[in-house]
Design a protein around this motif. Structure first.
Motif, PDB file in Angstrom:
ATOM      1  N   GLY A   1      21.458 -25.974 -11.866  1.00 48.05           N
ATOM      2  CA  GLY A   1      22.834 -25.432 -12.814  1.00 48.05           C
ATOM      3  C   GLY A   1      23.185 -26.199 -14.347  1.00 48.05           C
ATOM      4  O   GLY A   1      23.811 -26.205 -14.345  1.00 48.05           O
ATOM      5  N   ILE A   2      22.615 -26.779 -14.154  1.00 46.20           N
ATOM      6  CA  ILE A   2      22.295 -27.120 -15.985  1.00 46.20           C
ATOM      7  C   ILE A   2      21.357 -26.569 -16.885  1.00 46.20           C
ATOM      8  O   ILE A   2      20.347 -25.992 -16.801  1.00 46.20           O
ATOM      9  N   LEU A   3      22.843 -26.501 -18.292  1.00 41.98           N
ATOM     10  CA  LEU A   3      21.934 -26.000 -19.962  1.00 41.98           C
ATOM     11  C   LEU A   3      21.327 -27.127 -20.194  1.00 41.98           C
ATOM     12  O   LEU A   3      21.811 -27.714 -20.076  1.00 41.98           O
ATOM     13  N   TRP A   4      20.401 -26.760 -21.505  1.00 45.94           N
ATOM     14  CA  TRP A   4      19.914 -27.707 -22.076  1.00 45.94           C
ATOM     15  C   TRP A   4      20.193 -27.055 -23.588  1.00 45.94           C
ATOM     16  O   TRP A   4      20.070 -25.958 -23.617  1.00 45.94           O
ATOM     17  N   ALA A   5      19.947 -27.988 -24.285  1.00 41.53           N
ATOM     18  CA  ALA A   5      20.723 -28.123 -25.229  1.00 41.53           C
ATOM     19  C   ALA A   5      19.243 -28.267 -26.016  1.00 41.53           C
ATOM     20  O   ALA A   5      18.633 -29.792 -25.809  1.00 41.53           O
ATOM     21  N   GLU A   6      18.871 -27.702 -27.385  1.00 38.58           N
ATOM     22  CA  GLU A   6      17.709 -27.886 -28.253  1.00 38.58           C
ATOM     23  C   GLU A   6      18.050 -29.460 -29.069  1.00 38.58           C
ATOM     24  O   GLU A   6      17.158 -30.219 -29.041  1.00 38.58           O
ATOM     25  N   THR A   7      18.826 -29.524 -29.527  1.00 43.57           N
ATOM     26  CA  THR A   7      19.272 -30.320 -30.775  1.00 43.57           C
ATOM     27  C   THR A   7      20.575 -31.659 -29.578  1.00 43.57           C
ATOM     28  O   THR A   7      21.487 -30.627 -28.804  1.00 43.57           O
ATOM     29  N   LEU A   8      20.774 -32.682 -30.896  1.00 45.99           N
ATOM     30  CA  LEU A   8      22.323 -33.014 -30.678  1.00 45.99           C
ATOM     31  C   LEU A   8      23.328 -32.266 -30.554  1.00 45.99           C
ATOM     32  O   LEU A   8      24.580 -31.895 -30.902  1.00 45.99           O
ATOM     33  N   ASP A   9      23.026 -31.710 -32.232  1.00 50.10           N
ATOM     34  CA  ASP A   9      23.941 -30.439 -32.670  1.00 50.10           C
ATOM     35  C   ASP A   9      24.489 -29.548 -32.159  1.00 50.10           C
ATOM     36  O   ASP A   9      25.901 -29.314 -31.458  1.00 50.10           O
ATOM     37  N   GLU A  10      23.515 -29.050 -31.427  1.00 44.47           N
ATOM     38  CA  GLU A  10      24.200 -27.757 -29.975  1.00 44.47           C
ATOM     39  C   GLU A  10      25.053 -28.114 -29.116  1.00 44.47           C
ATOM     40  O   GLU A  10      25.855 -27.613 -28.841  1.00 44.47           O
ATOM     41  N   LEU A  11      24.700 -29.243 -28.251  1.00 47.08           N
ATOM     42  CA  LEU A  11      25.518 -29.900 -27.344  1.00 47.08           C
ATOM     43  C   LEU A  11      27.259 -30.363 -27.668  1.00 47.08           C
ATOM     44  O   LEU A  11      27.762 -29.997 -27.203  1.00 47.08           O
ATOM     45  N   LEU A  12      27.192 -30.869 -29.387  1.00 46.28           N
ATOM     46  CA  LEU A  12      28.047 -31.611 -29.680  1.00 46.28           C
ATOM     47  C   LEU A  12      29.550 -30.344 -29.852  1.00 46.28           C
ATOM     48  O   LEU A  12      30.518 -30.332 -29.986  1.00 46.28           O
ATOM     49  N   GLU A  13      28.831 -28.653 -30.239  1.00 45.49           N
ATOM     50  CA  GLU A  13      29.252 -27.843 -30.730  1.00 45.49           C
ATOM     51  C   GLU A  13      29.803 -27.052 -30.096  1.00 45.49           C
ATOM     52  O   GLU A  13      30.472 -26.334 -29.599  1.00 45.49           O
ATOM     53  N   ARG A  14      29.269 -27.966 -28.682  1.00 44.58           N
ATOM     54  CA  ARG A  14      29.324 -26.867 -27.518  1.00 44.58           C
ATOM     55  C   ARG A  14      30.265 -27.318 -26.392  1.00 44.58           C
ATOM     56  O   ARG A  14      30.620 -26.446 -25.672  1.00 44.58           O
TER      57      ARG A  14
ATOM     58  N   GLY B   1      34.043 -28.671 -11.686  1.00 49.23           N
ATOM     59  CA  GLY B   1      34.721 -26.945 -11.917  1.00 49.23           C
ATOM     60  C   GLY B   1      33.952 -27.022 -12.910  1.00 49.23           C
ATOM     61  O   GLY B   1      34.150 -25.924 -14.074  1.00 49.23           O
ATOM     62  N   MET B   2      33.205 -28.161 -13.632  1.00 46.45           N
ATOM     63  CA  MET B   2      32.859 -28.348 -15.605  1.00 46.45           C
ATOM     64  C   MET B   2      31.068 -27.522 -15.520  1.00 46.45           C
ATOM     65  O   MET B   2      30.703 -27.347 -15.008  1.00 46.45           O
ATOM     66  N   GLN B   3      30.886 -26.598 -16.370  1.00 44.64           N
ATOM     67  CA  GLN B   3      29.834 -26.482 -16.574  1.00 44.64           C
ATOM     68  C   GLN B   3      29.295 -27.459 -17.515  1.00 44.64           C
ATOM     69  O   GLN B   3      29.572 -28.264 -18.260  1.00 44.64           O
ATOM     70  N   ILE B   4      28.219 -27.941 -16.948  1.00 39.79           N
ATOM     71  CA  ILE B   4      26.984 -28.726 -17.507  1.00 39.79           C
ATOM     72  C   ILE B   4      25.781 -28.402 -18.349  1.00 39.79           C
ATOM     73  O   ILE B   4      25.249 -27.501 -18.368  1.00 39.79           O
ATOM     74  N   ILE B   5      26.105 -29.338 -20.213  1.00 38.04           N
ATOM     75  CA  ILE B   5      25.219 -28.824 -20.930  1.00 38.04           C
ATOM     76  C   ILE B   5      24.641 -29.987 -21.221  1.00 38.04           C
ATOM     77  O   ILE B   5      24.900 -31.308 -21.288  1.00 38.04           O
ATOM     78  N   ALA B   6      22.650 -30.479 -21.276  1.00 35.48           N
ATOM     79  CA  ALA B   6      22.338 -31.180 -21.441  1.00 35.48           C
ATOM     80  C   ALA B   6      21.036 -31.770 -23.024  1.00 35.48           C
ATOM     81  O   ALA B   6      20.633 -31.043 -23.168  1.00 35.48           O
ATOM     82  N   PHE B   7      21.263 -32.840 -23.201  1.00 33.20           N
ATOM     83  CA  PHE B   7      20.771 -33.106 -24.648  1.00 33.20           C
ATOM     84  C   PHE B   7      19.766 -34.769 -23.574  1.00 33.20           C
ATOM     85  O   PHE B   7      20.770 -35.616 -24.020  1.00 33.20           O
ATOM     86  N   ASP B   8      18.397 -34.343 -24.086  1.00 26.14           N
ATOM     87  CA  ASP B   8      17.492 -35.769 -23.653  1.00 26.14           C
ATOM     88  C   ASP B   8      16.147 -35.200 -24.136  1.00 26.14           C
ATOM     89  O   ASP B   8      15.395 -34.628 -23.791  1.00 26.14           O
ATOM     90  N   PRO B   9      16.069 -35.703 -25.275  1.00 26.61           N
ATOM     91  CA  PRO B   9      14.537 -35.137 -25.629  1.00 26.61           C
ATOM     92  C   PRO B   9      13.525 -35.541 -25.421  1.00 26.61           C
ATOM     93  O   PRO B   9      12.096 -36.063 -25.346  1.00 26.61           O
ATOM     94  N   HIS B  10      13.446 -36.594 -24.520  1.00 32.30           N
ATOM     95  CA  HIS B  10      12.581 -37.037 -23.441  1.00 32.30           C
ATOM     96  C   HIS B  10      12.569 -36.748 -22.128  1.00 32.30           C
ATOM     97  O   HIS B  10      11.667 -37.777 -21.076  1.00 32.30           O
ATOM     98  N   ALA B  11      13.173 -36.576 -21.809  1.00 27.22           N
ATOM     99  CA  ALA B  11      13.387 -35.478 -20.366  1.00 27.22           C
ATOM    100  C   ALA B  11      12.150 -34.652 -19.873  1.00 27.22           C
ATOM    101  O   ALA B  11      12.028 -33.397 -20.514  1.00 27.22           O
ATOM    102  N   GLY B  12      11.861 -34.870 -18.785  1.00 24.42           N
ATOM    103  CA  GLY B  12      10.212 -34.106 -18.789  1.00 24.42           C
ATOM    104  C   GLY B  12      10.532 -33.014 -17.716  1.00 24.42           C
ATOM    105  O   GLY B  12      10.096 -32.482 -17.025  1.00 24.42           O
ATOM    106  N   ASP B  13      11.426 -33.623 -16.488  1.00 26.22           N
ATOM    107  CA  ASP B  13      11.905 -32.534 -15.878  1.00 26.22           C
ATOM    108  C   ASP B  13      13.382 -31.860 -16.069  1.00 26.22           C
ATOM    109  O   ASP B  13      14.334 -32.270 -15.745  1.00 26.22           O
ATOM    110  N   ARG B  14      13.018 -30.540 -16.392  1.00 22.41           N
ATOM    111  CA  ARG B  14      14.711 -29.663 -16.799  1.00 22.41           C
ATOM    112  C   ARG B  14      14.610 -28.891 -15.553  1.00 22.41           C
ATOM    113  O   ARG B  14      15.048 -27.196 -15.871  1.00 22.41           O
ATOM    114  N   SER B  15      14.246 -28.796 -14.932  1.00 20.77           N
ATOM    115  CA  SER B  15      14.643 -28.232 -13.253  1.00 20.77           C
ATOM    116  C   SER B  15      15.672 -28.041 -12.193  1.00 20.77           C
ATOM    117  O   SER B  15      16.438 -27.247 -11.453  1.00 20.77           O
ATOM    118  N   THR B  16      16.648 -28.628 -12.987  1.00 18.04           N
ATOM    119  CA  THR B  16      17.872 -29.637 -12.133  1.00 18.04           C
ATOM    120  C   THR B  16      19.306 -28.478 -12.202  1.00 18.04           C
ATOM    121  O   THR B  16      18.715 -27.470 -13.140  1.00 18.04           O
TER     122      THR B  16
END
Length: 328
Positions: free
Chosen positions: A182-195, A165-180
């Motif tokens: 239910g996944i949110l994407w952070a543009e920076t590591l700091d953004e992911l850490l803060e959320r 039941g968790m919301q997922i946020i991912a950070f990966d500057p090398h990821a080519g596919d962001r279409s998964t």
């Protein structure tokens, strides 16, 4: 004449050994599993291949093994191999194909649950004849999990946490596919850490990622958050993490990897019970060990018999310039 293969450990899972032997390989093992024994073995026997586990393969050792034609990692990490030296000598370095990913993902989630519900400290309390039902834990459902590096293991961790039941946020500057879905994407590591209420690391150790989680990054994490690392110990500034948990800023951490292993008796983690630790055994299940052994063996046979490599698993593609191998 048999092809000579050295396994830098005391054993390899039976399916991998059988595959090598069917391919005409004579496999040797280290009896004691020490650095000195590895050095002596490489200098005394012209091995065609090395299947590498945890011991370091330095430039000096690679130099001392002129017959070496392939280094096959028994796992997905490769920071214990001198990649520059291997490339210089035309030796492809290959990783396993992620066969241990499910087991590592399960351990990551297990560590997270252990920290959030204080399982290890509560177990210790019961054994000390203390019965305390009032210690609060953290429910994951409704919270946010941050996945740092969204490869095969990171994706599997995300899938398991989504079912909780968790919301997922991912950070990966090398990821080519962001279409998964239910996944949110952070543009920076700091953004992911803060959320994130839970942060799980799944990246390789490189010059860019070393100490990527240090005091400034830990300070950006939510108060009461949890950090999980089943990737590589050097990703985290261990002194800063111990202080962040000891101070109460973080609720705890779950760790399977460390900068130096095994831990020294005076390591700061030893005095912080909210840090749950396992001895770098994320891939140590029957299924994972069988799968990784088979993958490592196939990489060896591809090079020694076919003269080819799986480009997806090749760590040092610059080696292809030497024309000692081709891609499959």
């Amino acid at each position: 004449m048999s092809l000579k293969v050295l396994m830098t450990a005391k054993t390899i899972a039976a399916p991998g050994l059988a595959l090598l032997e069917r391919g005409g390989c004579a496999v040797s093992f280290l009896k004691d599993g020490t650095d000195s024994e590895l050095a002596q073995s490489l200098r005394s026997t012209p091995f065609d291949a090395v299947i590498s586990r945890t011991l370091a393969l330095s430039g000096n050792l690679i130099e001392a093994a002129p017959a070496l034609r392939v280094i096959s990692r028994h796992g997905v990490g490769y920071n214990n191999v001198d990649i520059d030296s291997a490339t210089k000598h035309g030796i492809p370095v290959l990783i396993a194909d992620g066969a241990n990913g499910q087991s590592v993902a399960e351990l990551a989630v297990g560590l997270a649950l252990s920290v959030s519900r204080r399982i290890t400290t509560q177990d210790a309390s019961i054994r000390a004849q203390q019965w305390n039902r009032s210690a609060p834990g953290l429910q994951f459902a409704g919270k946010t999990a941050g996945i740092v590096a969204f490869g095969a293991i990171g994706r599997r961790v995300a899938e398991i946490l989504q079912t909780i039941g968790m919301q997922i946020i991912a950070f990966d500057p090398h990821a080519g596919d962001r279409s998964t879905p239910g996944i949110l994407w952070a543009e920076t590591l700091d953004e992911l850490l803060e959320r994130s209420d839970l942060v799980s690391l799944h990246c390789p150790l490189t010059s860019e990622t070393r100490n990527m989680i240090a005091a400034p990054q830990l300070a950006r994490m939510k108060e009461g958050a949890i950090l999980i690392n089943t990737a590589r110990g050097g990703l985290v500034d261990e002194g800063a993490l111990a202080e962040a948990v000891r101070s109460g800023h973080l609720a705890g951490a779950g760790l399977d990897t460390f900068a130096n292993e095994p831990l020294a008796a005076d390591h700061p983690f030893m005095s912080v019970p909210q840090i749950v630790m396992t001895p770098h055994m994320g891939g140590s299940t029957d299924a994972a060990l069988d799968g990784v052994a088979i993958s490592a063996a196939r990489n060896v046979l591809d090079v020694l018999i076919e003269g080819k490599v799986d480009r997806r698993l090749l760590v040092n593609p610059a080696v292809l310039k030497h024309r000692t191998v081709q891609t499959k």
